[in-house]
Design a protein around this motif. Structure first.
Motif, PDB file in Angstrom:
ATOM      1  N   ARG A 140       0.645  -1.386   0.214  1.00  9.61           N
ATOM      2  CA  ARG A 140       0.114  -0.023  -0.134  1.00  9.61           C
ATOM      3  C   ARG A 140       0.748   1.284   0.071  1.00  9.61           C
ATOM      4  NH1 ARG A 140      -3.738  -1.569   4.873  1.00  9.61           N
ATOM      5  NH2 ARG A 140      -1.848  -2.364   5.700  1.00  9.61           N
ATOM      6  N   THR A 141       2.389   0.980   0.015  1.00 13.24           N
ATOM      7  CA  THR A 141       2.889   2.510  -0.165  1.00 13.24           C
ATOM      8  C   THR A 141       2.892   2.897  -1.397  1.00 13.24           C
ATOM      9  OG1 THR A 141       4.482   1.583   1.812  1.00 13.24           O
ATOM     10  CG2 THR A 141       5.263   3.281   0.103  1.00 13.24           C
ATOM     11  N   SER A 176      -2.629   3.097  -8.980  1.00 14.78           N
ATOM     12  CA  SER A 176      -3.881   2.469  -7.879  1.00 14.78           C
ATOM     13  C   SER A 176      -5.006   1.959  -8.536  1.00 14.78           C
ATOM     14  CB  SER A 176      -4.128   3.225  -6.402  1.00 14.78           C
ATOM     15  OG  SER A 176      -4.720   4.588  -7.428  1.00 14.78           O
ATOM     16  N   GLU A 177      -5.065   2.372  -9.938  1.00 13.23           N
ATOM     17  CA  GLU A 177      -6.166   1.932 -10.662  1.00 13.23           C
ATOM     18  C   GLU A 177      -5.905   0.706 -11.556  1.00 13.23           C
ATOM     19  OE1 GLU A 177      -9.015   3.441 -10.194  1.00 13.23           O
ATOM     20  OE2 GLU A 177      -8.120   4.908  -8.743  1.00 13.23           O
ATOM     21  N   ALA A 178      -4.676   0.072 -11.500  1.00 12.88           N
ATOM     22  CA  ALA A 178      -4.428  -1.159 -12.344  1.00 12.88           C
ATOM     23  C   ALA A 178      -5.338  -2.153 -12.086  1.00 12.88           C
ATOM     24  CB  ALA A 178      -2.987  -1.513 -11.846  1.00 12.88           C
ATOM     25  N   LYS A 179      -5.810  -2.882 -13.254  1.00 15.20           N
ATOM     26  CA  LYS A 179      -6.704  -3.991 -13.054  1.00 15.20           C
ATOM     27  C   LYS A 179      -6.431  -5.118 -12.287  1.00 15.20           C
ATOM     28  CE  LYS A 179      -8.402  -3.043 -17.854  1.00 15.20           C
ATOM     29  NZ  LYS A 179      -8.622  -3.706 -19.398  1.00 15.20           N
ATOM     30  N   ARG A 180      -5.048  -5.302 -12.163  1.00  9.67           N
ATOM     31  CA  ARG A 180      -4.622  -6.411 -11.255  1.00  9.67           C
ATOM     32  C   ARG A 180      -3.671  -5.835 -10.239  1.00  9.67           C
ATOM     33  NH1 ARG A 180      -1.433 -10.985 -13.221  1.00  9.67           N
ATOM     34  NH2 ARG A 180       0.062  -9.306 -13.798  1.00  9.67           N
ATOM     35  N   GLY A 184       1.134  -2.105 -11.637  1.00  6.73           N
ATOM     36  CA  GLY A 184       1.051  -0.699 -11.199  1.00  6.73           C
ATOM     37  C   GLY A 184       2.040  -0.385  -9.907  1.00  6.73           C
ATOM     38  N   ILE A 185       3.107  -1.536  -9.884  1.00  5.96           N
ATOM     39  CA  ILE A 185       4.232  -1.314  -8.853  1.00  5.96           C
ATOM     40  C   ILE A 185       5.442  -1.139  -9.390  1.00  5.96           C
ATOM     41  CG2 ILE A 185       5.418  -2.535  -7.093  1.00  5.96           C
ATOM     42  CD1 ILE A 185       2.993  -4.378  -6.790  1.00  5.96           C
TER      43      ILE A 185
END
Length: 211
Positions: A140-141, A176-180, A184-185
Protein backbone atom coordinates in the motif's frame (compact mmCIF):
# COMPACT_ATOMS: atom_id res chain seq x y z
CA UNK A 1 41.72 -18.93 -18.44
CA UNK A 2 39.67 -19.79 -15.35
CA UNK A 3 40.63 -22.56 -12.94
CA UNK A 4 38.28 -25.51 -12.62
CA UNK A 5 35.71 -25.41 -9.82
CA UNK A 6 37.70 -28.00 -7.87
CA UNK A 7 40.88 -25.95 -8.21
CA UNK A 8 38.93 -22.83 -7.22
CA UNK A 9 37.73 -24.62 -4.09
CA UNK A 10 41.25 -25.79 -3.28
CA UNK A 11 42.60 -22.27 -3.56
CA UNK A 12 39.85 -20.97 -1.29
CA UNK A 13 40.49 -23.69 1.26
CA UNK A 14 44.16 -22.68 1.36
CA UNK A 15 43.44 -18.94 1.54
CA UNK A 16 40.50 -18.70 3.92
CA UNK A 17 42.11 -19.85 7.20
CA UNK A 18 44.62 -17.01 6.98
CA UNK A 19 42.14 -14.46 5.63
CA UNK A 20 39.26 -14.85 8.11
CA UNK A 21 39.46 -12.22 10.88
CA UNK A 22 40.58 -13.75 14.15
CA UNK A 23 37.94 -13.85 16.89
CA UNK A 24 35.38 -12.21 14.65
CA UNK A 25 32.47 -13.92 16.40
CA UNK A 26 33.57 -12.56 19.76
CA UNK A 27 33.89 -9.09 18.25
CA UNK A 28 30.32 -9.27 16.99
CA UNK A 29 28.90 -10.83 20.15
CA UNK A 30 30.64 -8.50 22.56
CA UNK A 31 30.88 -5.33 20.50
CA UNK A 32 27.22 -4.89 19.59
CA UNK A 33 26.45 -2.80 16.50
CA UNK A 34 29.94 -1.26 16.45
CA UNK A 35 31.56 -4.69 16.55
CA UNK A 36 29.28 -5.96 13.81
CA UNK A 37 30.00 -3.01 11.54
CA UNK A 38 33.74 -3.22 12.12
CA UNK A 39 33.77 -6.94 11.30
CA UNK A 40 31.65 -6.51 8.20
CA UNK A 41 33.78 -3.69 6.82
CA UNK A 42 37.07 -5.45 7.54
CA UNK A 43 35.86 -8.67 5.91
CA UNK A 44 34.54 -6.80 2.89
CA UNK A 45 37.93 -5.12 2.44
CA UNK A 46 39.65 -8.50 2.61
CA UNK A 47 37.34 -9.92 -0.06
CA UNK A 48 37.74 -6.82 -2.20
CA UNK A 49 41.55 -6.98 -2.00
CA UNK A 50 41.36 -10.63 -3.10
CA UNK A 51 39.13 -9.77 -6.06
CA UNK A 52 36.20 -11.76 -4.68
CA UNK A 53 33.71 -9.11 -3.55
CA UNK A 54 32.49 -8.18 -7.03
CA UNK A 55 33.84 -11.16 -8.97
CA UNK A 56 30.27 -12.07 -9.99
CA UNK A 57 29.82 -8.68 -11.71
CA UNK A 58 30.23 -8.32 -15.47
CA UNK A 59 33.75 -7.63 -16.62
CA UNK A 60 32.68 -4.28 -18.07
CA UNK A 61 31.90 -3.07 -14.55
CA UNK A 62 34.93 -4.40 -12.73
CA UNK A 63 33.91 -8.01 -12.17
CA UNK A 64 35.22 -11.24 -13.62
CA UNK A 65 31.88 -12.77 -14.71
CA UNK A 66 32.06 -15.43 -12.01
CA UNK A 67 29.37 -17.93 -12.95
CA UNK A 68 26.74 -19.31 -10.60
CA UNK A 69 28.63 -22.60 -10.22
CA UNK A 70 31.67 -20.76 -8.88
CA UNK A 71 29.56 -18.47 -6.70
CA UNK A 72 27.97 -21.52 -5.07
CA UNK A 73 31.43 -22.98 -4.44
CA UNK A 74 32.55 -19.66 -2.96
CA UNK A 75 29.75 -19.51 -0.40
CA UNK A 76 30.02 -23.20 0.40
CA UNK A 77 33.68 -22.71 1.26
CA UNK A 78 32.83 -19.61 3.32
CA UNK A 79 30.42 -21.75 5.35
CA UNK A 80 32.87 -24.64 5.66
CA UNK A 81 35.60 -22.34 6.96
CA UNK A 82 33.31 -20.43 9.33
CA UNK A 83 33.83 -17.09 7.62
CA UNK A 84 31.59 -14.08 8.19
CA UNK A 85 28.88 -13.52 5.63
CA UNK A 86 28.88 -10.20 3.79
CA UNK A 87 25.47 -9.28 5.19
CA UNK A 88 25.91 -5.53 5.20
CA UNK A 89 26.78 -5.38 1.50
CA UNK A 90 24.43 -8.12 0.31
CA UNK A 91 21.77 -5.83 -1.20
CA UNK A 92 24.43 -3.53 -2.68
CA UNK A 93 26.45 -6.26 -4.37
CA UNK A 94 23.64 -8.53 -5.53
CA UNK A 95 20.11 -7.10 -5.58
CA UNK A 96 20.90 -3.49 -6.48
CA UNK A 97 23.74 -4.30 -8.84
CA UNK A 98 21.81 -7.03 -10.69
CA UNK A 99 18.84 -4.69 -11.07
CA UNK A 100 20.96 -1.91 -12.56
CA UNK A 101 22.88 -4.28 -14.83
CA UNK A 102 19.61 -5.54 -16.28
CA UNK A 103 17.38 -2.47 -16.20
CA UNK A 104 19.35 0.61 -15.14
CA UNK A 105 20.58 3.45 -17.30
CA UNK A 106 24.25 4.15 -17.88
CA UNK A 107 23.89 7.23 -15.71
CA UNK A 108 22.46 5.19 -12.83
CA UNK A 109 25.21 2.60 -13.12
CA UNK A 110 27.87 5.29 -13.14
CA UNK A 111 26.31 6.97 -10.10
CA UNK A 112 25.64 3.98 -7.84
CA UNK A 113 27.89 1.04 -8.70
CA UNK A 114 31.20 2.53 -7.59
CA UNK A 115 29.89 3.16 -4.08
CA UNK A 116 28.73 -0.45 -3.88
CA UNK A 117 32.04 -1.74 -5.23
CA UNK A 118 34.00 0.25 -2.63
CA UNK A 119 31.86 -1.26 0.11
CA UNK A 120 31.31 2.13 1.70
CA UNK A 121 27.75 2.65 0.47
CA UNK A 122 25.12 0.39 1.99
CA UNK A 123 21.73 -0.44 0.48
CA UNK A 124 18.57 -1.96 1.94
CA UNK A 125 15.29 -3.19 0.46
CA UNK A 126 11.89 -1.63 1.14
CA UNK A 127 9.68 -4.54 0.11
CA UNK A 128 7.59 -6.01 2.94
CA UNK A 129 4.96 -3.98 4.78
CA UNK A 130 2.67 -4.53 7.77
CA UNK A 131 -0.04 -6.61 6.08
CA UNK A 132 2.00 -7.18 2.91
CA UNK A 133 4.88 -9.53 3.51
CA UNK A 134 5.12 -12.51 1.20
CA UNK A 135 2.11 -11.16 -0.69
CA UNK A 136 3.95 -8.14 -2.02
CA UNK A 137 1.19 -7.42 -4.51
CA UNK A 138 -0.87 -6.17 -1.56
CA UNK A 139 1.56 -3.36 -0.79
CA UNK A 140 0.00 0.00 0.00
CA UNK A 141 2.98 2.35 0.05
CA UNK A 142 2.25 4.90 -2.65
CA UNK A 143 4.35 7.20 -4.78
CA UNK A 144 2.64 10.17 -6.45
CA UNK A 145 4.51 12.15 -9.07
CA UNK A 146 4.58 15.87 -8.46
CA UNK A 147 6.56 17.74 -11.05
CA UNK A 148 9.83 15.87 -11.56
CA UNK A 149 9.71 14.20 -8.14
CA UNK A 150 7.85 11.35 -6.47
CA UNK A 151 6.27 11.89 -3.08
CA UNK A 152 6.17 8.62 -1.15
CA UNK A 153 3.73 7.79 1.62
CA UNK A 154 3.72 4.51 3.51
CA UNK A 155 5.56 2.13 5.79
CA UNK A 156 7.92 -0.81 5.29
CA UNK A 157 8.97 -3.51 7.73
CA UNK A 158 11.66 -6.21 8.06
CA UNK A 159 14.05 -4.00 6.10
CA UNK A 160 17.38 -5.57 7.04
CA UNK A 161 20.32 -3.15 7.47
CA UNK A 162 18.08 -0.10 7.08
CA UNK A 163 19.61 1.54 10.14
CA UNK A 164 22.96 1.74 8.33
CA UNK A 165 21.77 2.08 4.74
CA UNK A 166 22.50 5.03 2.49
CA UNK A 167 19.96 4.00 -0.16
CA UNK A 168 16.87 1.84 -0.42
CA UNK A 169 15.38 -0.16 -3.28
CA UNK A 170 11.78 0.76 -2.59
CA UNK A 171 8.70 -0.94 -4.02
CA UNK A 172 5.76 1.45 -4.29
CA UNK A 173 2.36 1.59 -5.90
CA UNK A 174 2.33 4.18 -8.65
CA UNK A 175 -0.98 3.15 -10.24
CA UNK A 176 -3.79 2.40 -7.80
CA UNK A 177 -6.25 1.96 -10.70
CA UNK A 178 -4.43 -1.00 -12.26
CA UNK A 179 -6.72 -3.92 -13.16
CA UNK A 180 -4.64 -6.46 -11.23
CA UNK A 181 -3.02 -5.80 -7.88
CA UNK A 182 0.22 -7.19 -9.33
CA UNK A 183 0.29 -4.27 -11.78
CA UNK A 184 1.01 -0.66 -11.02
CA UNK A 185 4.06 -1.36 -8.82
CA UNK A 186 7.33 0.46 -9.42
CA UNK A 187 10.78 0.40 -7.88
CA UNK A 188 12.38 3.63 -6.74
CA UNK A 189 15.88 4.38 -5.53
CA UNK A 190 15.46 6.36 -2.32
CA UNK A 191 18.15 8.28 -0.49
CA UNK A 192 17.66 7.26 3.15
CA UNK A 193 18.54 10.79 4.21
CA UNK A 194 15.57 12.20 2.29
CA UNK A 195 13.23 14.46 4.29
CA UNK A 196 10.45 12.46 5.90
CA UNK A 197 12.28 9.13 6.10
CA UNK A 198 12.25 7.72 9.62
CA UNK A 199 13.84 4.46 10.76
CA UNK A 200 12.66 2.50 13.80
CA UNK A 201 14.78 -0.55 14.69
CA UNK A 202 12.81 -3.58 15.88
CA UNK A 203 14.43 -4.80 19.10
CA UNK A 204 14.54 -8.61 19.26
CA UNK A 205 14.49 -10.79 22.38
CA UNK A 206 18.28 -11.15 22.02
CA UNK A 207 18.66 -7.40 22.43
CA UNK A 208 19.76 -7.01 18.83
CA UNK A 209 17.89 -5.06 16.16
CA UNK A 210 18.53 -6.87 12.90
CA UNK A 211 15.37 -5.45 11.31
Amino acid sequence: HRASVSDFRAALQKWLPEAIPAYWRQTVQQGGAAGYLATQRAWYQTLSDAGLATAHWPGAWGGTDLTLEYQIALFQEFARAGAPMIDLNLISLYHMAATLFAHGTDAQRAKYLEGARSGGVVWCQGFSEPGAGSDLASLRTKAMKKGDKYVVSGQKIWSSYAAWADYCLLLVRTDSEAKRKHDGISMLIVDMKSPGVSIQPIRQITGEAEF
